[in-house]
Design an enzyme around this catalytic site. Structure first.
Site, PDB file in Angstrom:
ATOM      1  N   HIS A  89      47.011  22.677 -41.463  1.00 22.84           N
ATOM      2  CA  HIS A  89      47.378  23.100 -40.106  1.00 22.84           C
ATOM      3  C   HIS A  89      46.702  24.427 -39.759  1.00 22.84           C
ATOM      4  O   HIS A  89      46.160  24.582 -38.664  1.00 22.84           O
ATOM      5  CB  HIS A  89      48.893  23.307 -39.998  1.00 22.84           C
ATOM      6  CG  HIS A  89      49.729  22.071 -40.140  1.00 22.84           C
ATOM      7  ND1 HIS A  89      50.757  21.968 -41.033  1.00 22.84           N
ATOM      8  CD2 HIS A  89      49.692  20.881 -39.491  1.00 22.84           C
ATOM      9  CE1 HIS A  89      51.329  20.782 -40.930  1.00 22.84           C
ATOM     10  NE2 HIS A  89      50.697  20.086 -40.009  1.00 22.84           N
TER      11      HIS A  89
ATOM     12  N   LYS B 150      65.431  13.648 -36.757  1.00 18.73           N
ATOM     13  CA  LYS B 150      64.532  13.591 -37.909  1.00 18.73           C
ATOM     14  C   LYS B 150      65.012  14.564 -38.981  1.00 18.73           C
ATOM     15  O   LYS B 150      65.250  15.735 -38.689  1.00 18.73           O
ATOM     16  CB  LYS B 150      63.112  13.955 -37.439  1.00 18.73           C
ATOM     17  CG  LYS B 150      62.022  13.363 -38.303  1.00 18.73           C
ATOM     18  CD  LYS B 150      60.680  13.518 -37.601  1.00 18.73           C
ATOM     19  CE  LYS B 150      59.525  13.506 -38.564  1.00 18.73           C
ATOM     20  NZ  LYS B 150      58.256  13.782 -37.901  1.00 18.73           N
TER      21      LYS B 150
ATOM     22  N   ARG C  44      42.595  13.708 -39.806  1.00 14.79           N
ATOM     23  CA  ARG C  44      42.386  13.769 -41.247  1.00 14.79           C
ATOM     24  C   ARG C  44      41.496  12.654 -41.772  1.00 14.79           C
ATOM     25  O   ARG C  44      40.923  12.752 -42.830  1.00 14.79           O
ATOM     26  CB  ARG C  44      43.728  13.728 -41.968  1.00 14.79           C
ATOM     27  CG  ARG C  44      44.423  15.053 -41.965  1.00 14.79           C
ATOM     28  CD  ARG C  44      45.848  14.932 -42.401  1.00 14.79           C
ATOM     29  NE  ARG C  44      46.657  14.308 -41.364  1.00 14.79           N
ATOM     30  CZ  ARG C  44      47.965  14.311 -41.359  1.00 14.79           C
ATOM     31  NH1 ARG C  44      48.622  14.862 -42.328  1.00 14.79           N
ATOM     32  NH2 ARG C  44      48.634  13.762 -40.374  1.00 14.79           N
TER      33      ARG C  44
ATOM     34  N   SER D 232      52.412  17.568 -44.688  1.00 17.77           N
ATOM     35  CA  SER D 232      53.679  18.242 -44.984  1.00 17.77           C
ATOM     36  C   SER D 232      54.545  17.367 -45.886  1.00 17.77           C
ATOM     37  O   SER D 232      55.199  17.864 -46.805  1.00 17.77           O
ATOM     38  CB  SER D 232      54.427  18.545 -43.689  1.00 17.77           C
ATOM     39  OG  SER D 232      53.666  19.395 -42.885  1.00 17.77           O
TER      40      SER D 232
HETATM   41  P1  ADP Z   1      53.418  15.232 -36.689  1.00 18.01           P
HETATM   42  O1  ADP Z   1      54.847  15.087 -37.120  1.00 18.01           O
HETATM   43  O2  ADP Z   1      53.176  15.289 -35.210  1.00 18.01           O
HETATM   44  O3  ADP Z   1      52.434  14.356 -37.427  1.00 18.01           O
HETATM   45  P2  ADP Z   1      52.382  17.347 -38.295  1.00 18.01           P
HETATM   46  O4  ADP Z   1      52.988  18.692 -38.449  1.00 18.01           O
HETATM   47  O5  ADP Z   1      52.363  16.478 -39.508  1.00 18.01           O
HETATM   48  O6  ADP Z   1      53.132  16.721 -37.108  1.00 18.01           O
HETATM   49  O7  ADP Z   1      50.884  17.453 -37.768  1.00 18.01           O
HETATM   50  C1  ADP Z   1      50.530  18.054 -36.556  1.00 18.01           C
HETATM   51  C2  ADP Z   1      49.030  17.906 -36.332  1.00 18.01           C
HETATM   52  O8  ADP Z   1      48.310  18.498 -37.410  1.00 18.01           O
HETATM   53  C3  ADP Z   1      48.503  16.484 -36.261  1.00 18.01           C
HETATM   54  O9  ADP Z   1      47.473  16.435 -35.307  1.00 18.01           O
HETATM   55  C4  ADP Z   1      47.953  16.230 -37.634  1.00 18.01           C
HETATM   56  O10 ADP Z   1      46.930  15.258 -37.619  1.00 18.01           O
HETATM   57  C5  ADP Z   1      47.395  17.581 -37.967  1.00 18.01           C
HETATM   58  N1  ADP Z   1      47.304  17.810 -39.402  1.00 18.01           N
HETATM   59  C6  ADP Z   1      48.286  17.711 -40.315  1.00 18.01           C
HETATM   60  N2  ADP Z   1      47.838  17.985 -41.562  1.00 18.01           N
HETATM   61  C7  ADP Z   1      46.508  18.267 -41.441  1.00 18.01           C
HETATM   62  C8  ADP Z   1      45.471  18.603 -42.361  1.00 18.01           C
HETATM   63  N3  ADP Z   1      45.702  18.686 -43.664  1.00 18.01           N
HETATM   64  N4  ADP Z   1      44.232  18.827 -41.873  1.00 18.01           N
HETATM   65  C9  ADP Z   1      44.010  18.719 -40.550  1.00 18.01           C
HETATM   66  N5  ADP Z   1      44.937  18.374 -39.623  1.00 18.01           N
HETATM   67  C10 ADP Z   1      46.177  18.158 -40.048  1.00 18.01           C
END
Ligand code: ADP
Length: 158
Positions: free
Chosen positions: A17, A41, A90, A127
């Site tokens: 992130h 959630k 990703r 996450s």
């Molecule tokens: P959600 O619950 O909306 O998936 P996340 O917190 O998992 O929320 O992710 C938010 C954004 O960050 C999404 O666009 C996701 O693709 C991106 N993201 C999550 N992990 C990574 C990573 N390791 N590298 C790049 N982008 C990421």
């Protein structure tokens, strides 16, 4: 000044992130990192804890604002007067869902566009995987900001 919203669960924020936010700041002047508040959630950290960890992970960069919202991203963006939504990609696994979301959001808010940034070294980090590994006693300090590694140890009683 162009502002983008980067929304997500951030439960917790990872180095993946952080790298998307840093890359986003190359393209945009200001980024609002918005924690999606979803009472249905199950989460490991509260919204306030997640917001604190995001702030600390970005060294309180003045170009980054940390917020939270409940409901539709399309409505939140309208309220904030922001037209750009930033997402990270990703890999192909993300593509299908993101294509659907971007087009649904286009329908819900015709003024809004979704912009994607390709993941870098941390493309394999999510996450949920971080939580899974940490709960099983794994050391995740190389893939999350220092503050998150510390909070995870505290939360999991290590
Ligand atoms: P959600 O619950 O909306 O998936 P996340 O917190 O998992 O929320 O992710 C938010 C954004 O960050 C999404 O666009 C996701 O693709 C991106 N993201 C999550 N992990 C990574 C990573 N390791 N590298 C790049 N982008 C990421």
């Amino acid at each position: 000044m162009t502002t983008a919203i980067y929304a997500g669960s951030f439960d917790p924020i990872t180095k993946g992130h952080v790298s998307i936010i840093r890359s986003g700041l190359v393209a945009f002047d200001r980024i609002i990192v918005a924690v999606v508040i979803n009472p249905n959630k199950k989460s490991l950290f509260t919204v306030d804890e997640r917001r604190e960890m995001i702030k600390a992970s970005l060294d309180a960069d003045p170009r980054v604002e940390v917020d939270g919202f409940e409901g539709l991203l399309a409505d939140y963006a309208r309220k904030q007067n922001v037209r750009v939504v930033l997402r990270g990609l990703r890999g192909v696994a993300d593509f299908e869902y993101e294509l659907q979301m971007a087009n649904m959001n286009r329908n819900l808010n015709t003024e809004m566009e979704t912009v994607f940034i390709m993941a870098n070294d941390y493309f394999y980090v999510s996450s949920s995987l971080v939580k899974e590994a940490a709960i099983l006693g794994g050391d995740v300090s190389s893939v999350v900001p220092e503050i998150v590694a510390k909070k995870l140890r505290e939360r999991l009683g290590r």
